[in-house]
Design an enzyme around this catalytic site. Structure first.
Site, PDB file in Angstrom:
ATOM      1  N   ASP A  66      44.187  45.512  41.197  1.00  0.00           N
ATOM      2  CA  ASP A  66      43.149  45.307  42.209  1.00  0.00           C
ATOM      3  C   ASP A  66      43.807  45.033  43.563  1.00  0.00           C
ATOM      4  O   ASP A  66      44.860  44.428  43.633  1.00  0.00           O
ATOM      5  CB  ASP A  66      42.265  44.100  41.865  1.00  0.00           C
ATOM      6  CG  ASP A  66      41.714  44.189  40.455  1.00  0.00           C
ATOM      7  OD1 ASP A  66      41.380  45.309  40.046  1.00  0.00           O
ATOM      8  OD2 ASP A  66      41.637  43.150  39.787  1.00  0.00           O
ATOM      9  N   ASP A  72      42.064  35.644  48.635  1.00  0.00           N
ATOM     10  CA  ASP A  72      42.613  35.495  47.276  1.00  0.00           C
ATOM     11  C   ASP A  72      43.956  34.775  47.329  1.00  0.00           C
ATOM     12  O   ASP A  72      44.250  33.900  46.530  1.00  0.00           O
ATOM     13  CB  ASP A  72      42.967  36.847  46.639  1.00  0.00           C
ATOM     14  CG  ASP A  72      41.792  37.683  46.302  1.00  0.00           C
ATOM     15  OD1 ASP A  72      40.834  37.646  47.065  1.00  0.00           O
ATOM     16  OD2 ASP A  72      41.859  38.369  45.270  1.00  0.00           O
ATOM     17  N   GLU A  95      45.989  34.827  37.905  1.00  0.00           N
ATOM     18  CA  GLU A  95      45.747  36.265  37.869  1.00  0.00           C
ATOM     19  C   GLU A  95      46.508  36.983  38.979  1.00  0.00           C
ATOM     20  O   GLU A  95      46.836  38.157  38.850  1.00  0.00           O
ATOM     21  CB  GLU A  95      44.240  36.501  38.024  1.00  0.00           C
ATOM     22  CG  GLU A  95      43.833  37.913  37.745  1.00  0.00           C
ATOM     23  CD  GLU A  95      42.481  38.236  38.347  1.00  0.00           C
ATOM     24  OE1 GLU A  95      41.535  37.479  38.077  1.00  0.00           O
ATOM     25  OE2 GLU A  95      42.388  39.227  39.075  1.00  0.00           O
ATOM     26  N   GLU A  96      46.805  36.295  40.049  1.00  0.00           N
ATOM     27  CA  GLU A  96      47.461  36.930  41.192  1.00  0.00           C
ATOM     28  C   GLU A  96      48.987  36.954  41.087  1.00  0.00           C
ATOM     29  O   GLU A  96      49.640  37.566  41.927  1.00  0.00           O
ATOM     30  CB  GLU A  96      47.064  36.218  42.489  1.00  0.00           C
ATOM     31  CG  GLU A  96      45.581  36.252  42.790  1.00  0.00           C
ATOM     32  CD  GLU A  96      45.035  37.667  43.013  1.00  0.00           C
ATOM     33  OE1 GLU A  96      45.818  38.559  43.383  1.00  0.00           O
ATOM     34  OE2 GLU A  96      43.833  37.861  42.800  1.00  0.00           O
ATOM     35  N   ASP A 117      42.016  31.887  37.765  1.00  0.00           N
ATOM     36  CA  ASP A 117      41.687  33.061  38.568  1.00  0.00           C
ATOM     37  C   ASP A 117      41.227  32.487  39.900  1.00  0.00           C
ATOM     38  O   ASP A 117      40.149  31.911  40.000  1.00  0.00           O
ATOM     39  CB  ASP A 117      40.572  33.877  37.890  1.00  0.00           C
ATOM     40  CG  ASP A 117      40.234  35.136  38.682  1.00  0.00           C
ATOM     41  OD1 ASP A 117      40.743  35.286  39.809  1.00  0.00           O
ATOM     42  OD2 ASP A 117      39.455  35.958  38.170  1.00  0.00           O
ATOM     43  N   LEU A 119      40.249  33.599  42.913  1.00  0.00           N
ATOM     44  CA  LEU A 119      39.021  34.062  43.582  1.00  0.00           C
ATOM     45  C   LEU A 119      38.489  35.272  42.836  1.00  0.00           C
ATOM     46  O   LEU A 119      38.890  36.405  43.098  1.00  0.00           O
ATOM     47  CB  LEU A 119      39.310  34.387  45.052  1.00  0.00           C
ATOM     48  CG  LEU A 119      38.194  33.998  46.002  1.00  0.00           C
ATOM     49  CD1 LEU A 119      37.732  32.558  45.824  1.00  0.00           C
ATOM     50  CD2 LEU A 119      38.625  34.203  47.428  1.00  0.00           C
ATOM     51  N   ASP A 120      37.607  34.986  41.901  1.00  0.00           N
ATOM     52  CA  ASP A 120      37.054  36.038  41.055  1.00  0.00           C
ATOM     53  C   ASP A 120      35.900  36.722  41.783  1.00  0.00           C
ATOM     54  O   ASP A 120      35.102  36.055  42.445  1.00  0.00           O
ATOM     55  CB  ASP A 120      36.549  35.392  39.759  1.00  0.00           C
ATOM     56  CG  ASP A 120      36.082  36.425  38.778  1.00  0.00           C
ATOM     57  OD1 ASP A 120      36.934  37.210  38.328  1.00  0.00           O
ATOM     58  OD2 ASP A 120      34.881  36.461  38.485  1.00  0.00           O
ATOM     59  N   GLU A 281      39.751  34.493  32.656  1.00  0.00           N
ATOM     60  CA  GLU A 281      38.299  34.698  32.786  1.00  0.00           C
ATOM     61  C   GLU A 281      37.582  34.418  31.466  1.00  0.00           C
ATOM     62  O   GLU A 281      36.725  33.535  31.383  1.00  0.00           O
ATOM     63  CB  GLU A 281      38.013  36.132  33.264  1.00  0.00           C
ATOM     64  CG  GLU A 281      38.533  36.396  34.667  1.00  0.00           C
ATOM     65  CD  GLU A 281      38.397  37.853  35.110  1.00  0.00           C
ATOM     66  OE1 GLU A 281      38.839  38.763  34.377  1.00  0.00           O
ATOM     67  OE2 GLU A 281      37.862  38.098  36.197  1.00  0.00           O
TER      68      GLU A 281
HETATM   69  P1  AFP Z   1      38.007  40.799  40.994  1.00  0.00           P
HETATM   70  O1  AFP Z   1      38.258  39.335  40.884  1.00  0.00           O
HETATM   71  O2  AFP Z   1      39.265  41.587  40.979  1.00  0.00           O
HETATM   72  O3  AFP Z   1      37.116  41.158  42.127  1.00  0.00           O
HETATM   73  O4  AFP Z   1      37.268  41.305  39.666  1.00  0.00           O
HETATM   74  C1  AFP Z   1      35.938  40.981  39.435  1.00  0.00           C
HETATM   75  C2  AFP Z   1      35.705  41.089  37.972  1.00  0.00           C
HETATM   76  O5  AFP Z   1      36.866  40.791  37.259  1.00  0.00           O
HETATM   77  C3  AFP Z   1      34.580  40.168  37.544  1.00  0.00           C
HETATM   78  O6  AFP Z   1      34.369  39.082  38.366  1.00  0.00           O
HETATM   79  C4  AFP Z   1      33.377  41.079  37.510  1.00  0.00           C
HETATM   80  O7  AFP Z   1      32.435  40.670  36.572  1.00  0.00           O
HETATM   81  C5  AFP Z   1      33.952  42.414  37.174  1.00  0.00           C
HETATM   82  O8  AFP Z   1      35.291  42.400  37.621  1.00  0.00           O
HETATM   83  C6  AFP Z   1      33.200  43.528  37.834  1.00  0.00           C
HETATM   84  O9  AFP Z   1      33.727  44.737  37.446  1.00  0.00           O
HETATM   85  P2  AFP Z   1      33.017  46.139  37.836  1.00  0.00           P
HETATM   86  O10 AFP Z   1      33.141  46.279  39.319  1.00  0.00           O
HETATM   87  O11 AFP Z   1      33.800  47.168  37.092  1.00  0.00           O
HETATM   88  O12 AFP Z   1      31.594  46.060  37.376  1.00  0.00           O
END
Ligand code: AFP
Length: 344
Positions: A66, A72, A95-96, A117, A119-120, A281
């Site tokens: 990502d 983040d 995660e980073e 994690d 900043l999810d 997560e």
């Molecule tokens: P990030 O922390 O990399 O933005 O990822 C978000 C995530 O891990 C989680 O928070 C969401 O539920 C999921 O990904 C969303 O994934 P999609 O964009 O594939 O639906």
């Protein structure tokens, strides 16, 4: 926020919980305070994100592929710096970061391991949509002397000592469990305190929402398609549900925890192992949801029973109201047992 006529700060709540355990040294309580401080600092920055030039991609791609954003990186360092030099922690992993980060030489080493994690849901930062921080605390398993390492991080979810999340939503909330129920606190920004707003959270056994990225439909197995179709249209005892999907796991999870619902990120042809990370997560939220009376599964096994083989391991995730998770897991497990796989 006001409990009866009382206002209970998170500090007081944690202290009162600690008193129930005369054997407690207070180290876990202090580690939770450290995380509260990190939550307040990150919250302050998130609230000002649209006003400063902190937004925007920082450049590199993280180990999960990502694009990392500046906030983040800030959150990642804030959590680490809040816990690392306190003498309560031996190693952190995020995660980073590619590898676990042991306590630096010369600094005091403690008995806890913090996985997080920072900043999810980071793709939501730029568009002012809720994001969150997730944390998981284990006791170290390596020898007491010296910094911790990978074996301390690769522990089964059942062994978590505490877990929780901070949701930067319409208000900032911190929700955590130490294995004695789930408790939620709302940040009052005027006094800088987290106040008890949701004592003893329990999640309904059947939810009214289903949360899934349905654009992945053609990449799912027939079982995953059947499960989602059942939540949409009804099947047998399953009544049709309302759809809600934010794309920030913490936000989707929190809504479903409070109102009842199920979140699914099944394996698909693009993400054959699922997309979400087990240690940062799935496992912490599984601990929270089980403590609230819900369930979490990878389709075949409870998330809390999965033994991690790698720091950034991914897993399919079905999490939320217990009857809904049981329905989904039964169908997914039957397909897996019959050797089913996602369409090519
Ligand atoms: P990030 O922390 O990399 O933005 O990822 C978000 C995530 O891990 C989680 O928070 C969401 O539920 C999921 O990904 C969303 O994934 P999609 O964009 O594939 O639906």
């Amino acid at each position: 926020m006001v409990h009866g006529s009382e206002v209970i700060t998170i500090e007081r709540f944690i202290m009162e919980q600690e008193r129930l355990h005369p054997e407690a040294t207070g180290e876990l309580s202090n580690l939770l305070y450290d995380l509260c401080l990190a939550a307040k600092i990150i919250s302050r920055h998130v609230r000002r994100a649209g006003l400063t030039d902190i937004l925007g991609a920082a450049g590199p791609v993280n180990v999960s592929g990502d694009l990392q954003q500046k906030l983040d990186l800030f959150a990642n360092e804030t959590v680490r710096h809040s816990v690392q030099h306190t003498g309560r922690v031996c190693v952190t992993a995020s995660e980073e970061d590619q590898e676990p980060v042991p306590v630096p030489p010369g600094k005091p080493v403690g008995k806890y391991v913090v996985l997080y994690d920072p900043l999810d849901g980071s793709t939501n930062i730029d568009v002012n949509v809720s994001i969150g921080t997730i944390f998981s605390i284990h006791r170290r398993v390596t020898k007491k002397n010296g910094p911790g390492g990978l074996p301390d991080c690769l522990q089964v979810g059942r062994k978590q000592i505490a877990a929780g999340y901070i949701l930067y939503g319409s208000s900032t909330m911190l929700v955590y469990t130490t294995g004695q129920g789930v408790h939620g606190f709302t940040l009052d920004p005027t006094i800088g305190e987290f106040l008890l707003s949701h004592a003893d959270i329990t999640t309904p056994p059947v939810g009214k929402y289903y949360s899934v990225n349905e654009s992945n439909w053609n990449r799912w197995t027939p079982a995953a398609q059947r499960v989602v179709a059942a939540f949409k249209d009804g099947e047998g005892k399953i009544q049709p549900k309302n759809a809600r999907y934010i794309g920030s796991l913490v936000a989707d999870f929190h809504r479903n925890l409070i109102s009842g619902g199920i979140f699914l990120y099944p394996a698909d042809t693009k993400n054959p192992q699922g997309k979400l990370r087990l240690l940062y997560e799935a496992a912490p939220l599984a601990f929270v949801v089980e403590q609230a009376g819900g369930r979490a599964s990878d389709g075949c096994r409870p998330i809390l029973d999965l033994v991690p083989a790698g720091l950034h391991q991914k897993t399919p995730l079905v999490i939320g109201s217990k009857d809904d998770v049981a329905f989904a897991a039964k169908i997914l497990a039957a397909e897996a047992a019959a050797g089913g796989s996602a369409p090519k």
